[in-house]
Design a protein around this motif. Structure first.
Motif, PDB file in Angstrom:
ATOM      1  N   GLY A 232       0.826  -1.197   0.000  1.00  0.00           N
ATOM      2  CA  GLY A 232       0.000   0.000   0.000  1.00  0.00           C
ATOM      3  C   GLY A 232       0.863   1.250   0.000  1.00  0.00           C
ATOM      4  N   VAL A 233       0.457   2.232  -0.797  1.00  0.00           N
ATOM      5  CA  VAL A 233       1.237   3.456  -0.907  1.00  0.00           C
ATOM      6  C   VAL A 233       1.159   4.244   0.398  1.00  0.00           C
ATOM      7  CG1 VAL A 233       1.537   5.600  -2.181  1.00  0.00           C
ATOM      8  CG2 VAL A 233       0.794   3.535  -3.378  1.00  0.00           C
ATOM      9  N   LYS A 234       2.324   4.632   0.916  1.00  0.00           N
ATOM     10  CA  LYS A 234       2.373   5.413   2.142  1.00  0.00           C
ATOM     11  C   LYS A 234       2.438   6.903   1.804  1.00  0.00           C
ATOM     12  CE  LYS A 234       4.818   1.776   4.673  1.00  0.00           C
ATOM     13  NZ  LYS A 234       6.037   1.428   5.440  1.00  0.00           N
ATOM     14  N   PRO A 235       1.890   7.763   2.659  1.00  0.00           N
ATOM     15  CA  PRO A 235       1.946   9.208   2.384  1.00  0.00           C
ATOM     16  C   PRO A 235       3.368   9.744   2.316  1.00  0.00           C
ATOM     17  CG  PRO A 235       0.278   8.711   4.046  1.00  0.00           C
ATOM     18  CD  PRO A 235       1.050   7.451   3.828  1.00  0.00           C
ATOM     19  N   GLU A 236       4.310   9.115   3.031  1.00  0.00           N
ATOM     20  CA  GLU A 236       5.686   9.592   2.962  1.00  0.00           C
ATOM     21  C   GLU A 236       6.263   9.467   1.554  1.00  0.00           C
ATOM     22  OE1 GLU A 236       4.552   7.463   5.155  1.00  0.00           O
ATOM     23  OE2 GLU A 236       5.176   8.002   7.207  1.00  0.00           O
ATOM     24  N   ILE A 237       5.821   8.440   0.808  1.00  0.00           N
ATOM     25  CA  ILE A 237       6.321   8.257  -0.553  1.00  0.00           C
ATOM     26  C   ILE A 237       5.871   9.404  -1.445  1.00  0.00           C
ATOM     27  CG2 ILE A 237       6.221   6.738  -2.561  1.00  0.00           C
ATOM     28  CD1 ILE A 237       5.981   4.387  -0.680  1.00  0.00           C
ATOM     29  N   ASN A 238       4.624   9.860  -1.237  1.00  0.00           N
ATOM     30  CA  ASN A 238       4.157  11.027  -1.994  1.00  0.00           C
ATOM     31  C   ASN A 238       4.997  12.260  -1.677  1.00  0.00           C
ATOM     32  OD1 ASN A 238       2.136   9.483  -3.114  1.00  0.00           O
ATOM     33  ND2 ASN A 238       0.567  10.164  -1.680  1.00  0.00           N
ATOM     34  N   ALA A 239       5.355  12.416  -0.410  1.00  0.00           N
ATOM     35  CA  ALA A 239       6.164  13.566  -0.016  1.00  0.00           C
ATOM     36  C   ALA A 239       7.556  13.499  -0.641  1.00  0.00           C
ATOM     37  CB  ALA A 239       6.259  13.638   1.506  1.00  0.00           C
ATOM     38  N   VAL A 240       8.171  12.322  -0.637  1.00  0.00           N
ATOM     39  CA  VAL A 240       9.504  12.172  -1.244  1.00  0.00           C
ATOM     40  C   VAL A 240       9.437  12.441  -2.743  1.00  0.00           C
ATOM     41  CG1 VAL A 240      11.303  10.504  -1.789  1.00  0.00           C
ATOM     42  CG2 VAL A 240      10.385  10.606   0.506  1.00  0.00           C
ATOM     43  N   ALA A 241       8.427  11.886  -3.401  1.00  0.00           N
ATOM     44  CA  ALA A 241       8.282  12.104  -4.837  1.00  0.00           C
ATOM     45  C   ALA A 241       8.067  13.581  -5.154  1.00  0.00           C
ATOM     46  CB  ALA A 241       7.122  11.273  -5.373  1.00  0.00           C
ATOM     47  N   SER A 242       7.313  14.273  -4.319  1.00  0.00           N
ATOM     48  CA  SER A 242       7.083  15.705  -4.534  1.00  0.00           C
ATOM     49  C   SER A 242       8.376  16.498  -4.381  1.00  0.00           C
ATOM     50  CB  SER A 242       6.030  16.224  -3.559  1.00  0.00           C
ATOM     51  OG  SER A 242       4.800  15.553  -3.733  1.00  0.00           O
ATOM     52  N   LEU A 243       9.185  16.141  -3.396  1.00  0.00           N
ATOM     53  CA  LEU A 243      10.467  16.832  -3.218  1.00  0.00           C
ATOM     54  C   LEU A 243      11.406  16.582  -4.400  1.00  0.00           C
ATOM     55  CD1 LEU A 243      11.132  16.212   0.580  1.00  0.00           C
ATOM     56  CD2 LEU A 243      10.401  18.332  -0.517  1.00  0.00           C
ATOM     57  N   ILE A 244      11.389  15.362  -4.941  1.00  0.00           N
ATOM     58  CA  ILE A 244      12.221  15.068  -6.102  1.00  0.00           C
ATOM     59  C   ILE A 244      11.732  15.861  -7.317  1.00  0.00           C
ATOM     60  CG2 ILE A 244      12.881  13.248  -7.722  1.00  0.00           C
ATOM     61  CD1 ILE A 244      12.886  11.303  -5.408  1.00  0.00           C
ATOM     62  N   LEU A 245      10.418  15.940  -7.501  1.00  0.00           N
ATOM     63  CA  LEU A 245       9.869  16.741  -8.599  1.00  0.00           C
ATOM     64  C   LEU A 245      10.258  18.215  -8.457  1.00  0.00           C
ATOM     65  CD1 LEU A 245       6.264  15.285  -9.037  1.00  0.00           C
ATOM     66  CD2 LEU A 245       8.173  15.101 -10.636  1.00  0.00           C
ATOM     67  N   LEU A 246      10.218  18.720  -7.221  1.00  0.00           N
ATOM     68  CA  LEU A 246      10.605  20.111  -6.987  1.00  0.00           C
ATOM     69  C   LEU A 246      12.084  20.325  -7.311  1.00  0.00           C
ATOM     70  CD1 LEU A 246       9.986  22.952  -5.902  1.00  0.00           C
ATOM     71  CD2 LEU A 246      10.510  22.079  -3.608  1.00  0.00           C
ATOM     72  N   SER A 247      12.929  19.398  -6.895  1.00  0.00           N
ATOM     73  CA  SER A 247      14.367  19.525  -7.154  1.00  0.00           C
ATOM     74  C   SER A 247      14.658  19.499  -8.650  1.00  0.00           C
ATOM     75  CB  SER A 247      15.128  18.403  -6.450  1.00  0.00           C
ATOM     76  OG  SER A 247      14.875  18.409  -5.058  1.00  0.00           O
ATOM     77  N   VAL A 248      14.034  18.559  -9.358  1.00  0.00           N
ATOM     78  CA  VAL A 248      14.256  18.466 -10.803  1.00  0.00           C
ATOM     79  C   VAL A 248      13.738  19.714 -11.510  1.00  0.00           C
ATOM     80  CG1 VAL A 248      13.623  17.178 -12.872  1.00  0.00           C
ATOM     81  CG2 VAL A 248      14.240  15.949 -10.792  1.00  0.00           C
TER      82      VAL A 248
END
Length: 299
Positions: A232-248
């Motif tokens: 099951g997808v955890k909310p922390e994974i969404n947060a990490v993915a969002s930070l990576i998108l912001l960095s890129v």
């Protein structure tokens, strides 16, 4: 009134298909609920919770480290391979070499990962290296995979260059290595940057190769996300993915900004040089274009 165009519709639909899921992911990273599919209000607790999730943050830093190493080594090896393929038209085994360089592009990653795993196991039994699989083996696997992409990108750029510039520099006494470092490298710098960013993204995104050649304590971010998604997808994974998108996004914006500024300065310098040349011609007058012998005869 503008006519409806099918091409415009397909363009908008394609952009929405690509970027709408990313937008939804970013929005749900601020979800206060533990259930990803249930909206519970706005909250930043999952971003602050990343500081306590040492396992997830460790995999992020590990993936970033491997991606940086892979980008650097892939650019070096891919550039050398591209230079050989474009600057040396004939040598024994050229067809085999070109096929080996481009083979990872069409070979399934499962086969590549299994082959590298068998290679590392056989080397460990024969010479004792690598003693264990970890960051080093993942880096080697990613470099062997990403170098092909860099070689293709850089080869396309090298074929477009005017080789007479390099020949003129060597005629003036420059050594081949100096011509390569001071003339060829600056001219292909955009392709090197593109190859490096592509290698970084491919390494950061890779799951199959890392799954085969990784060992205990070397779990990358894709492996961590894949193992977590099965439960099951955890909310922390969404947060990490969002930070990576912001960095890129920030990196892409600054790269575009500085390249645009450099191009603007280059055009301004060219225009200034043209204006100065035109000013000198006007000051000298029409007589400056005449032959010196004609000017002496007129005098």
């Amino acid at each position: 009134m503008k006519r409806f165009r099918f091409s415009n519709f397909m363009l908008v639909a394609g952009l929405l298909f690509i970027y709408l899921p990313m937008l939804i992911l970013v929005i749900y990273s601020f979800n206060a609920s533990k259930l990803v599919t249930v909206w519970g209000g706005w909250s930043l607790k999952w971003y602050f919770g990343l500081l306590d999730n040492s396992q997830l943050m460790g995999s992020v830093m590990r993936s970033m480290e491997i991606a940086v190493y892979t980008a650097v080594s892939s650019v070096i090896l891919g550039t050398l391979a591209a230079f050989v393929l474009t600057r040396i038209p004939r040598f024994k085994g050229r067809t085999l070499f070109a096929g080996m360089v481009t083979a990872p592009l069409v070979m399934p990653e499962v086969i590549t990962g299994l082959s590298l795993l068998l290679l590392f196991v056989a080397m460990a039994q024969m010479i004792g290296w690598p003693a264990e699989r970890g960051i080093l083996t993942i880096w080697i696997a990613h470099t062997s995979f990403c170098s092909s992409y860099v070689a293709v990108v850089v080869s396309a750029r090298l074929r477009e260059l005017d080789i007479s510039i390099e020949e003129a520099a060597m005629d003036l006494g420059a050594k081949p290595w100096k011509v390569f470092m001071l003339i060829t490298i600056p001219m292909i710098a955009p392709s090197l940057a593109a190859g490096g960013m592509m290698s970084f993204a491919l390494s950061l995104d890779d799951l199959v190769l890392a799954s085969f050649v990784s060992g205990p304590g070397s779990t990358t971010l894709p492996m961590e996300v894949f193992s977590a998604v099965r439960l099951g997808v955890k909310p922390e994974i969404n947060a990490v993915a969002s930070l990576i998108l912001l960095s890129v996004s920030l990196f892409t914006f600054f790269a575009w900004f500085f390249s645009a500024k450099a191009e603007e300065r280059r055009k301004r310098a060219i225009q200034q040089a043209m204006d100065e040349t035109a000013g000198v011609a006007l000051m000298n007058g029409p007589d400056s274009r005449r032959d010196p012998s004609q000017k002496h005869a007129a005098a």
